[in-house]
Design an enzyme around this catalytic site. Sequence first.
Site, PDB file in Angstrom:
ATOM      1  CG  ASN A  28       4.325  -1.856   5.094  1.00 50.90           C
ATOM      2  OD1 ASN A  28       5.798  -2.224   5.330  1.00 50.90           O
ATOM      3  ND2 ASN A  28       3.241  -2.672   4.835  1.00 50.90           N
TER       4      ASN A  28
ATOM      5  CG  ASP B 268      -5.104   5.830   2.539  1.00 50.86           C
ATOM      6  OD1 ASP B 268      -5.066   5.414   3.895  1.00 50.86           O
ATOM      7  OD2 ASP B 268      -4.401   6.529   2.086  1.00 50.86           O
TER       8      ASP B 268
ATOM      9  CB  CYS C 244      -0.936   0.333   1.165  1.00 54.74           C
ATOM     10  SG  CYS C 244      -0.293  -0.077   2.864  1.00 54.74           S
TER      11      CYS C 244
ATOM     12  CB  CYS D 292      -3.383   1.670   7.054  1.00 54.07           C
ATOM     13  SG  CYS D 292      -3.097   3.319   7.980  1.00 54.07           S
ATOM     14  NE  ARG D 293      -4.398   1.506   1.827  1.00 60.06           N
ATOM     15  CZ  ARG D 293      -4.353   2.256   0.777  1.00 60.06           C
ATOM     16  NH1 ARG D 293      -5.134   2.180  -0.361  1.00 60.06           N
ATOM     17  NH2 ARG D 293      -3.282   2.821   0.659  1.00 60.06           N
ATOM     18  CB  SER D 294       0.062  -3.453   2.769  1.00 60.94           C
ATOM     19  OG  SER D 294       0.992  -2.599   3.371  1.00 60.94           O
TER      20      SER D 294
HETATM   21  P1  4NP Z   1      -1.715   2.759   4.053  1.00 60.92           P
HETATM   22  O1  4NP Z   1      -2.216   4.252   4.635  1.00 60.92           O
HETATM   23  O2  4NP Z   1      -1.168   3.080   2.645  1.00 60.92           O
HETATM   24  O3  4NP Z   1      -2.896   1.844   4.112  1.00 60.92           O
HETATM   25  O4  4NP Z   1      -0.645   2.352   5.011  1.00 60.92           O
HETATM   26  C1  4NP Z   1      -1.476   5.312   4.835  1.00 60.92           C
HETATM   27  C2  4NP Z   1      -0.815   5.580   5.859  1.00 60.92           C
HETATM   28  C3  4NP Z   1       0.122   6.609   5.999  1.00 60.92           C
HETATM   29  C4  4NP Z   1      -0.263   7.816   5.138  1.00 60.92           C
HETATM   30  C5  4NP Z   1      -1.069   7.493   3.954  1.00 60.92           C
HETATM   31  C6  4NP Z   1      -1.748   6.317   3.967  1.00 60.92           C
HETATM   32  N1  4NP Z   1       0.720   8.850   5.187  1.00 60.92           N
HETATM   33  O5  4NP Z   1       0.477   9.734   4.223  1.00 60.92           O
HETATM   34  O6  4NP Z   1       1.468   9.149   6.005  1.00 60.92           O
END
Ligand code: 4NP
Length: 152
Positions: free
Chosen positions: A10, A117, A7, A12-14
């Site tokens: 790395n 997201d 994602c 939240c989702r992955s």
């Molecule tokens: P992820 O979510 O891609 O599912 O891990 C996010 C985590 C952090 C950020 C964006 C999306 N960020 O902008 O820091």
Amino acid sequence: MKILMVCLGNICRSPLAHGIMQALIDKEGLDWQVDSAGTGDWHVGQAPDRRSIATAKGFGIDISGQQAQWFQSDMFDRFDKILVMDRQNYRDVIALAKTDDQREKVTLFLTEGEVPDPYFDDTMFESVYDMIAVQAKILLKTWQSEQQEEKA
Ligand code: 4NP
């Protein structure tokens, strides 16, 4: 089988996809490996987001020991399947691929659409967990059938 969940951050989702797939692999007693990475480097070395940790914990899955990694080109050769959560992740990963063999390893995690997201919306974590859990089972069954066909 070596599987990489990808994602943006790395955190939240992955990490959820990684933890859920690991639990399925353990349950099935498979010798497969699963890992995860982000296309962005902001959170490298960090544990998953506390909301992902809490959501997974509610389903009996501990992802608190994971550490965020930044997607690297060598991962194309270290993994057989690279599953990306959304179309931007797809574009970012594909941009780093050098061969058709590498490009063919990359697919969207969901059969249709994207895993949204949840970073800016606390209420999304539960539904994100659910959609990942449903699809992880489908993917595992699909890959098991693929392997059985290859053996036959
Ligand atoms: P992820 O979510 O891609 O599912 O891990 C996010 C985590 C952090 C950020 C964006 C999306 N960020 O902008 O820091």
